[in-house]
Design a protein around this motif. Structure first.
Motif, PDB file in Angstrom:
ATOM      1  N   SER A  47       0.806  -1.227   0.000  1.00 32.82           N
ATOM      2  CA  SER A  47       0.000   0.000   0.000  1.00 32.82           C
ATOM      3  C   SER A  47       0.832   1.266   0.000  1.00 32.82           C
ATOM      4  CB  SER A  47      -0.938  -0.004   1.215  1.00 32.82           C
ATOM      5  OG  SER A  47      -0.203  -0.184   2.409  1.00 32.82           O
ATOM      6  N   ALA A  48       2.005   1.257  -0.621  1.00 38.23           N
ATOM      7  CA  ALA A  48       2.884   2.429  -0.572  1.00 38.23           C
ATOM      8  C   ALA A  48       2.221   3.674  -1.161  1.00 38.23           C
ATOM      9  CB  ALA A  48       4.190   2.126  -1.301  1.00 38.23           C
ATOM     10  N   ALA A  49       1.560   3.517  -2.312  1.00 40.24           N
ATOM     11  CA  ALA A  49       0.948   4.686  -2.946  1.00 40.24           C
ATOM     12  C   ALA A  49      -0.179   5.251  -2.093  1.00 40.24           C
ATOM     13  CB  ALA A  49       0.417   4.303  -4.331  1.00 40.24           C
TER      14      ALA A  49
ATOM     15  N   VAL B  16       2.097  -1.116 -14.203  1.00 36.19           N
ATOM     16  CA  VAL B  16       2.063  -2.571 -14.079  1.00 36.19           C
ATOM     17  C   VAL B  16       1.583  -2.928 -12.681  1.00 36.19           C
ATOM     18  CG1 VAL B  16       3.400  -4.701 -14.230  1.00 36.19           C
ATOM     19  CG2 VAL B  16       3.961  -2.774 -15.724  1.00 36.19           C
ATOM     20  N   SER B  17       0.502  -3.689 -12.606  1.00 37.18           N
ATOM     21  CA  SER B  17      -0.083  -4.064 -11.320  1.00 37.18           C
ATOM     22  C   SER B  17      -0.791  -5.397 -11.473  1.00 37.18           C
ATOM     23  CB  SER B  17      -1.084  -2.997 -10.861  1.00 37.18           C
ATOM     24  OG  SER B  17      -2.237  -3.020 -11.695  1.00 37.18           O
TER      25      SER B  17
ATOM     26  N   ILE C 203       3.795  -0.853  -9.831  1.00 36.10           N
ATOM     27  CA  ILE C 203       3.281  -0.272  -8.595  1.00 36.10           C
ATOM     28  C   ILE C 203       3.011  -1.345  -7.543  1.00 36.10           C
ATOM     29  CG2 ILE C 203       2.366   1.767  -9.711  1.00 36.10           C
ATOM     30  CD1 ILE C 203      -0.384   0.506  -9.709  1.00 36.10           C
ATOM     31  N   ASP C 204       3.198  -2.595  -7.884  1.00 37.46           N
ATOM     32  CA  ASP C 204       3.235  -3.678  -6.905  1.00 37.46           C
ATOM     33  C   ASP C 204       4.164  -4.754  -7.457  1.00 37.46           C
ATOM     34  OD1 ASP C 204       1.768  -5.379  -8.658  1.00 37.46           O
ATOM     35  OD2 ASP C 204      -0.138  -4.710  -7.810  1.00 37.46           O
ATOM     36  N   ASP C 205       4.335  -5.848  -6.711  1.00 36.42           N
ATOM     37  CA  ASP C 205       5.330  -6.852  -7.102  1.00 36.42           C
ATOM     38  C   ASP C 205       4.727  -8.023  -7.869  1.00 36.42           C
ATOM     39  OD1 ASP C 205       3.915  -7.905  -5.027  1.00 36.42           O
ATOM     40  OD2 ASP C 205       5.653  -8.534  -3.843  1.00 36.42           O
TER      41      ASP C 205
END
Length: 365
Positions: free
Chosen positions: A19-21, A292-293, A321-323
């Motif tokens: 949830s960084a963003a 990319v998510s 934006i995520d792994d």
């Protein structure tokens, strides 16, 4: 960070891969309202050479309120051995939350991205009490009104804001964009006309109080909107569920002086062919930024846009934006592209990296 318990400090705990963003966006809003000196967001405040665990414990002890930002993967992020990070006693997030629960502080779980509250049996024993705390949900489709409700709750704990309620101009602008277009979310394609019809058909009483008029109907005519204006330089490809994050990317790029094309803004009501407009926008762009998510790697629309860009020999800039692992198709198209793993860094830094990468790409012959 000099702060006493009476100062009403606010600590935001979040897992970057989850949830960084959201945490960065929340922190910007709260910093504008209460003052950045009252806010602790780990990477922003931690000095070099400081022992993380002891420092976090001291900071939590000095704060009055701890917000635990929980996204859909908060309990499921795993290490290189495939073990859940939350099960590791040395996991930083586990240490933060455990320290907060042991202290006599307000601990508020904040659910983002449609996450649900973890059950006690999904958590380590020292975190089980978190499942009994009343959670607050920040909803993408009414972000601004949700933030207002959260601030009303925090006002009772932290006292009157030390800073003006309004966020800085750029942040406020991005939040208005997010509020507008998250109301229109829910379609897999970028069919703006269908989105507008769905919004127009909704009874006025059911609209969120903070909802704003869709940008294509309310914004002033910018240079990029005039018929004689040059085409935008940057095309932004994204899954509809990531619209709020895409808006932040566009805002950062355009603040640097570059023009962008993004479907839910540039596709206006009455566009004869939204698919044709997308094809033309890609063909006229000089770089395509791809968010990319977990949503976009399965999006047929994003894959079509990437394929079109590759056909036109337009540089691709994948922004993860995520792994989530890339699909086989995207791995093929991104094999020679410079990938930016935004989820591994603070969101403000990720935005700066995007702007720099776009500028570097556009500077090539």
């Amino acid at each position: 960070m000099a702060m006493s318990g009476n100062d009403g400090g606010l600590f935001i705990s979040y897992r970057r891969q989850d949830s960084a963003a959201y945490a960065a966006r929340l922190a910007d809003t709260l910093a504008a309202r209460y003052g950045r000196d009252r806010l602790f967001l780990d990477i922003d405040n931690l000095e070099l050479g400081v022992d993380f665990a002891s420092h976090i414990h001291r900071v939590i002890e000095s704060c009055r309120t701890i917000l635990v930002v929980i996204g859909p993967k908060w309990t499921e992020v795993r290490d290189s051995q495939g073990q859940r990070r939350i099960d590791d006693p040395s996991d930083f997030i586990r240490a933060e939350v455990a320290s907060a629960l042991r202290s006599d502080r307000y601990v508020i779980p904040v659910l983002v991205g449609g996450a649900r509250m973890p059950r006690a049996d999904e958590l380590p024993e020292e975190l089980a009490a978190l499942s009994r705390r009343n959670a607050f949900e920040l909803r993408d489709d009414r972000w601004a009104s949700s933030i207002d409700q959260l601030c009303e709750l925090l006002d009772r704990v932290l006292g009157a804001p030390k800073a003006p309620r309004a966020a800085p101009r750029s942040a406020s602008f991005l939040h208005r964009l997010a509020a507008a277009f998250n109301v229109l979310r829910g379609l897999e394609t970028h069919d703006a006309q269908a989105q507008v019809r769905a919004t127009a058909a909704r009874p006025a009483a059911s609209m969120p109080a903070d909802a704003v008029t869709p940008l294509h109907a309310a914004k002033p005519v910018a240079a990029a909107d005039r018929e004689d204006a040059p085409p935008p330089q940057v095309f932004v490809s994204y899954a509809s569920e990531d619209a709020a994050i895409a808006d932040q990317i566009v805002g950062a790029i355009e603040e640097s002086g570059r023009s962008c094309w993004i479907a839910h803004r540039n596709l206006t009501a009455g566009t004869p062919s939204w698919s044709g407009a997308i094809v033309g926008a890609i063909a006229n762009s000089h770089v395509v930024v791809v968010l990319v998510s977990a949503r976009s790697v399965t999006s047929k629309q994003v894959l079509r846009e990437v394929t079109l860009a590759d056909d036109e020999d337009i540089p691709l800039l994948p922004l993860c934006i995520d792994d989530t692992p890339l699909s086989k198709d995207l791995r093929y198209f991104f094999s020679s592209a410079q990938r930016l793993d935004a989820y591994r860094m603070p969101w403000d830094q990720a935005l700066q990296q995007v702007v720099s990468s776009v500028a570097h790409t556009l500077s090539r012959p």
